[in-house]
Design an enzyme around this catalytic site. Structure first.
Site, PDB file in Angstrom:
ATOM      1  N   CYS A 409       0.220   3.481  -2.472  1.00 57.72           N
ATOM      2  CA  CYS A 409      -0.469   4.099  -1.342  1.00 57.72           C
ATOM      3  C   CYS A 409      -1.814   4.696  -1.738  1.00 57.72           C
ATOM      4  CB  CYS A 409       0.399   5.204  -0.745  1.00 57.72           C
ATOM      5  SG  CYS A 409       1.840   4.631   0.168  1.00 57.72           S
ATOM      6  N   MET A 410      -1.916   5.221  -2.952  1.00 58.16           N
ATOM      7  CA  MET A 410      -3.127   5.928  -3.358  1.00 58.16           C
ATOM      8  C   MET A 410      -4.254   5.008  -3.809  1.00 58.16           C
ATOM      9  SD  MET A 410      -1.783   9.387  -5.283  1.00 58.16           S
ATOM     10  CE  MET A 410      -0.744   8.554  -6.493  1.00 58.16           C
TER      11      MET A 410
END
Length: 419
Positions: A409-410
């Site tokens: 996600c990051m």
């Protein structure tokens, strides 16, 4: 197609990635607003920065070039006068600041340098920060009635999760219409980078969505109730893209992206995977990620019952051939030319699996085939996939994880090898 950028698989060697270091936008989280801003709790920002710095260090030690979102945005704003014009016009209008102050605030923000403007486009801008003596309140009901700490520009703390607003699918990128109102301005910031930063502006990038007009103009259009997010989008390889349909991504946008991919020769098949529209499973990559060319991890209480539809070009332009698959995993194996995809479940008993899935246990980022990054806290899952021959590079995520996202996600990969 751009020769400089492209993401051609989920597990091929990762070459270049964009991240966002925790900043003032996360300092804006309070017990009163963190739910509205889609976080489960307020963060200890200094510790989140240390966790993020260690994550970046690990990626660089593995040969990945890491670029920072806020630096790219600042550079884009300084590189082209049109960038500032576009930024202030899209973020400052009669609906956001009231009709009286539109011109005044646009002029003020346009006078700032790129670093200052980028800080506030991401971190938010309060009434007090813009006009400490309340002079702007004269003649404006909006500011006269506002508290000094009320936001003129909202903070975008979910910028931490670079995966969602922009997603590379093979040789092109999607600038995604995001589901929640609290995140939609993130896509404007991404658009500024890809259209105005010299590294991207002159690279001949193909935009799958929104496509450039015939005159070269672009617009992050009003998309109504249709949305799509990068956590649901996976260029799995061999010309196939997997896209989840759940809480954040709609079938409407999957159709739109599929048609653009097929028309532009970007992909030959899209596998749409339906998952429950539930916050715990907000994206496909919260319940399923690839670990190696023939291995993946899955939260089986969701993925075992998920439906899959294969989309291919229809017999006429602008149409699709849509077919229900018998199994998600079989569809992935077929697309990748595998006899079988080895699926490794979330580790532990039922309770442990639920706890670890909530803590992003299935949200791995591959840096090369069979080598992935994940949170140290998900010990049952990490041990389980390690026992299947996958190397797990562990990072701490006690603060970072409060936004409900892990290593995948990051990150927004912009250059990754195929398989």
């Amino acid at each position: 197609m751009s020769p400089r950028f492209g993401v051609h698989s989920e597990v091929g060697r990762l070459r270049q990635v964009i991240v966002h270091r925790p900043d003032v936008s996360l300092e804006r989280l309070t017990p009163a607003n963190h739910h509205d801003l889609l976080f489960d709790d307020v963060l200890w920002v200094e510790h989140a920065q240390k966790e993020h710095d260690a994550f970046v260090t690990l990626l660089r030690e593995r040969g990945v070039e890491v670029l920072y979102h806020h630096e790219l945005l600042a550079q884009a704003l300084d590189a082209d006068p049109r960038a500032k014009v576009h930024a202030v016009e899209r973020t400052v209008n009669h609906l956001t600041v009231g009709p009286v102050l539109v011109d005044e605030i646009r002029a003020e923000l346009a006078s700032w340098d790129g670093a200052r403007l980028a800080r506030h486009l991401i971190g938010g801008l309060t009434k007090a920060e813009l006009d400490g003596d309340d002079g702007a309140a004269r003649g404006s009901l909006v500011t006269a009635a506002a508290d000094p700490n009320d936001f003129i520009l909202p903070p975008l703390p979910n910028s931490l999760f670079q995966r969602d607003p922009a997603a590379w699918l093979y040789d092109g990128v999607c600038l995604n219409p995001l589901f929640w109102h609290a995140r939609r301005l993130e896509t404007i910031n991404q658009s500024l980078i890809y259209h105005f930063h010299p590294m991207f502006r002159d690279a001949g990038i193909t935009f799958w969505y929104p496509p450039l007009g015939d005159d070269g103009r672009f617009d992050e259009e009003d998309f109504g109730r249709a949305s799509i997010e990068g956590g649901d989008m996976m260029p799995i390889g061999h010309g196939t893209v997997a896209i989840g349909i759940g809480e954040r991504s709609t079938a409407h946008m999957v159709e739109k992206v599929a048609l653009e991919l097929f028309a532009g020769g970007g992909a030959t098949r899209v596998i749409a995977v339906t998952i429950p529209p539930h916050r715990a499973y907000m994206h496909l990559d919260t319940v399923f990620t690839f670990l190696d060319v023939d291995k993946a991890t899955a939260f089986m209480p969701v993925m075992a019952s998920a439906s899959a539809y294969s989309l291919r070009p229809g017999d006429r332009a602008g149409t699709l051939d849509v077919r229900l698959e018998g199994s998600v995993f079989a569809a992935f194996a077929d697309a990748l030319g595998l006899a079988e995809l080895e699926v490794i479940p979330t580790g532990g008993d039922d309770n442990q699996q639920a706890r670890e899935q909530w803590g992003s246990a299935n949200n791995f980022l591959a840096v090369e085939p069979g080598v992935v990054v994940g949170y140290h806290k998900n010990q049952w899952t990490n041990r389980t996939i390690a026992a299947h021959g996958v190397e797990v590079l562990e990072i701490e995520g006690f603060e970072l994880g409060k936004g409900r996202g892990g290593a995948r996600c990051m990150t927004c990969p912009i250059l990754r090898d195929g398989i």
